[in-house]
Design an enzyme around this catalytic site. Structure first.
Site, PDB file in Angstrom:
ATOM      1  N   PHE A 258      47.567  50.902  43.946  1.00  0.00           N
ATOM      2  CA  PHE A 258      48.771  50.066  43.952  1.00  0.00           C
ATOM      3  C   PHE A 258      49.168  49.759  45.398  1.00  0.00           C
ATOM      4  O   PHE A 258      50.291  49.918  45.811  1.00  0.00           O
ATOM      5  CB  PHE A 258      49.897  50.768  43.175  1.00  0.00           C
ATOM      6  CG  PHE A 258      50.906  49.818  42.583  1.00  0.00           C
ATOM      7  CD1 PHE A 258      50.500  48.779  41.751  1.00  0.00           C
ATOM      8  CD2 PHE A 258      52.264  49.958  42.848  1.00  0.00           C
ATOM      9  CE1 PHE A 258      51.425  47.902  41.193  1.00  0.00           C
ATOM     10  CE2 PHE A 258      53.200  49.086  42.301  1.00  0.00           C
ATOM     11  CZ  PHE A 258      52.772  48.060  41.474  1.00  0.00           C
TER      12      PHE A 258
ATOM     13  N   GLY B 286      42.760  37.976  50.304  1.00  0.00           N
ATOM     14  CA  GLY B 286      44.233  37.973  50.250  1.00  0.00           C
ATOM     15  C   GLY B 286      44.711  38.371  48.863  1.00  0.00           C
ATOM     16  O   GLY B 286      44.020  38.119  47.877  1.00  0.00           O
TER      17      GLY B 286
ATOM     18  N   GLY C  76      45.684  40.190  57.712  1.00  0.00           N
ATOM     19  CA  GLY C  76      45.581  41.111  56.574  1.00  0.00           C
ATOM     20  C   GLY C  76      44.362  40.873  55.701  1.00  0.00           C
ATOM     21  O   GLY C  76      44.314  41.355  54.574  1.00  0.00           O
TER      22      GLY C  76
ATOM     23  N   LYS D  78      28.495  41.461  49.511  1.00  0.00           N
ATOM     24  CA  LYS D  78      28.739  40.374  48.548  1.00  0.00           C
ATOM     25  C   LYS D  78      27.425  39.729  48.125  1.00  0.00           C
ATOM     26  O   LYS D  78      27.249  39.340  46.962  1.00  0.00           O
ATOM     27  CB  LYS D  78      29.699  39.355  49.158  1.00  0.00           C
ATOM     28  CG  LYS D  78      31.101  39.932  49.327  1.00  0.00           C
ATOM     29  CD  LYS D  78      31.953  39.070  50.228  1.00  0.00           C
ATOM     30  CE  LYS D  78      33.363  39.642  50.363  1.00  0.00           C
ATOM     31  NZ  LYS D  78      34.100  39.055  51.490  1.00  0.00           N
TER      32      LYS D  78
ATOM     33  N   GLY E 266      36.780  35.860  46.453  1.00  0.00           N
ATOM     34  CA  GLY E 266      38.210  35.884  46.118  1.00  0.00           C
ATOM     35  C   GLY E 266      38.527  34.959  44.950  1.00  0.00           C
ATOM     36  O   GLY E 266      38.028  35.145  43.845  1.00  0.00           O
TER      37      GLY E 266
ATOM     38  N   GLU F 234      38.641  43.926  56.891  1.00  0.00           N
ATOM     39  CA  GLU F 234      38.438  45.247  56.294  1.00  0.00           C
ATOM     40  C   GLU F 234      39.205  46.270  57.148  1.00  0.00           C
ATOM     41  O   GLU F 234      39.501  46.008  58.318  1.00  0.00           O
ATOM     42  CB  GLU F 234      36.950  45.601  56.271  1.00  0.00           C
ATOM     43  CG  GLU F 234      36.109  44.686  55.412  1.00  0.00           C
ATOM     44  CD  GLU F 234      36.508  44.693  53.937  1.00  0.00           C
ATOM     45  OE1 GLU F 234      36.496  45.761  53.333  1.00  0.00           O
ATOM     46  OE2 GLU F 234      36.853  43.629  53.410  1.00  0.00           O
TER      47      GLU F 234
ATOM     48  N   THR G 187      41.075  50.369  44.066  1.00  0.00           N
ATOM     49  CA  THR G 187      41.130  51.266  45.230  1.00  0.00           C
ATOM     50  C   THR G 187      40.259  50.670  46.345  1.00  0.00           C
ATOM     51  O   THR G 187      39.432  49.789  46.092  1.00  0.00           O
ATOM     52  CB  THR G 187      40.642  52.692  44.857  1.00  0.00           C
ATOM     53  OG1 THR G 187      39.280  52.629  44.447  1.00  0.00           O
ATOM     54  CG2 THR G 187      41.489  53.303  43.764  1.00  0.00           C
TER      55      THR G 187
ATOM     56  N   VAL H 273      33.559  38.835  45.023  1.00  0.00           N
ATOM     57  CA  VAL H 273      32.866  37.824  45.840  1.00  0.00           C
ATOM     58  C   VAL H 273      33.657  36.519  45.811  1.00  0.00           C
ATOM     59  O   VAL H 273      33.912  35.969  44.742  1.00  0.00           O
ATOM     60  CB  VAL H 273      31.452  37.522  45.299  1.00  0.00           C
ATOM     61  CG1 VAL H 273      30.731  36.524  46.201  1.00  0.00           C
ATOM     62  CG2 VAL H 273      30.638  38.788  45.163  1.00  0.00           C
TER      63      VAL H 273
HETATM   64  N1  HSE Z   1      37.224  41.329  54.777  1.00  0.00           N
HETATM   65  C1  HSE Z   1      36.911  40.416  53.727  1.00  0.00           C
HETATM   66  C2  HSE Z   1      36.857  39.011  54.282  1.00  0.00           C
HETATM   67  C3  HSE Z   1      37.933  40.537  52.624  1.00  0.00           C
HETATM   68  O1  HSE Z   1      37.272  38.805  55.430  1.00  0.00           O
HETATM   69  O2  HSE Z   1      36.358  38.107  53.628  1.00  0.00           O
HETATM   70  C4  HSE Z   1      37.536  39.899  51.314  1.00  0.00           C
HETATM   71  O3  HSE Z   1      36.450  40.509  50.715  1.00  0.00           O
END
Ligand code: HSE
Length: 330
Positions: free
Chosen positions: A8, A308, A198, A216, A145, A201, A87, A143
């Site tokens: 969460f 995001g 944000g 990915k 988003g 990683e 998580t 993969v």
């Molecule tokens: N760190 C990854 C990116 C987050 O920048 O695409 C999404 O998987």
């Protein structure tokens, strides 16, 4: 459909906010939330607004329920239909997500996840376990988003043959390269800004060194190219050696430089590649783009936001709603 949320943080809270805001999600009842410090279970449904407030003010939902409740206990004890595993990714062991997903599938619960670690480590095992238990295991959010990469691939594969897939699969490195190209900035300066957005990683070297892209790519190869590959099968070169000067020279010749993951039957690699300025993979900022090479349709490219909380919620909810649609009884 009864949901149990494991994790969460930003993503879990983003998902809770989307469920609260979207009237069309009224058939989703969250019956449990577990975070690092404990959790709350309620068969009647958890008041999400309160859970969000408590999590923001206390840093955990444990205050609403049981301090020290473990995710595994909650998964075993809950009568949820579906576990949403959110998580943080651990690409070395897949844990704790791997144990959470195994436990959920073993106890007959559907699983939706955005966690790349368990998929990179144990894709086939988890897929087999899900099918032996007659439950669904969905991972669109791992993969691209919000971009429906995996569902589009499944549709394309049904009437055509996917010969290969390549793309810009990491928003952080794409943002860094874009800022370097447009403003001549050095990598160090832009890395910090990317972290502030944000989307990087926790350890941004996973982005910079191409590891996140490789994870990915492994998921794509296993799920849509029907391969059986591991992270160690990917040849990986990151962007740390790319300078603003290299980007300038490339541009003068009509190209940009992108960190591209490429997978086909010949193998998998991740490396900076020259991309023509007018090519659809030349997308800027934090965008991702994925290009499928097909026997009949030739090439199809799709782009959008790959990271995001809101974007990830969009993919998680699409998976959750698909599970709901195929299990009308719950
Ligand atoms: N760190 C990854 C990116 C987050 O920048 O695409 C999404 O998987």
């Amino acid at each position: 459909m009864r949901l149990l949320l494991i994790g969460f943080g930003n993503l879990g809270r983003g998902l809770a906010r989307s469920i609260l805001e979207g009237g069309k999600f009224k058939d989703l009842k969250v019956v449990g939330i577990v975070d690092e410090r404990g959790g709350v279970l309620n068969d009647e449904g958890i008041e999400l607004r309160q859970a969000l407030e408590v999590a923001e003010s206390e840093g955990s939902v444990a205050k609403m329920g049981i301090e020290g409740l473990s995710a595994v206990e909650a998964i075993r004890e809950s009568d949820a239909d579906l576990v949403v595993e959110l998580t943080p990714t651990n690409i070395k062991t897949g844990e704790p997500g791997l144990t959470h997903i195994r436990t959920a599938l073993e106890t007959g619960k559907h699983v939706v996840t955005s966690n790349k670690g368990p998929l990179v480590i144990a894709f086939r095992e988890l897929q087999k376990l899900a099918s032996s238990k007659g439950v669904q295991f969905k991972y669109s959010a791992t993969v691209g988003g919000a971009i429906p990469v995996i569902s589009l691939a499944r549709r394309l594969a049904s009437g055509d043959e996917i010969l290969g897939v390549r793309g810009v699969l990491n928003g952080t490195t794409n943002y860094i390269l874009t800022r370097m190209e447009r403003e001549g900035l050095s990598q160090d300066v832009v890395i910090r800004e990317a972290q502030e957005l944000g989307i990087a990683e926790k350890d941004p070297t996973l982005d910079i060194e191409g590891i996140d892209t490789a994870c990915k790519l492994v998921i794509l190869a296993n799920s849509i190219l029907d391969m059986d590959v591991k992270l160690s099968d990917v040849k990986i070169t990151g962007i740390s050696r790319i300078s603003p000067e290299a980007l300038k020279l490339a541009r003068e010749a009509g190209y940009t430089i992108k960190l591209i993951g490429n997978a086909d039957k010949k193998g998998l690699d991740v490396r900076p590649r020259l991309v023509p300025l007018d090519h659809p993979l030349n997308i800027g900022g934090t965008l991702n783009a994925v290009s499928f090479r097909l026997r009949y349709a030739r090439e199809i490219t799709i782009s959008g936001f790959g990271a995001g909380p809101a974007e990830t919620s969009s993919a998680l909810l699409a998976d959750i709603m698909e599970v709901l649609a195929s299990s009308p009884a719950s």
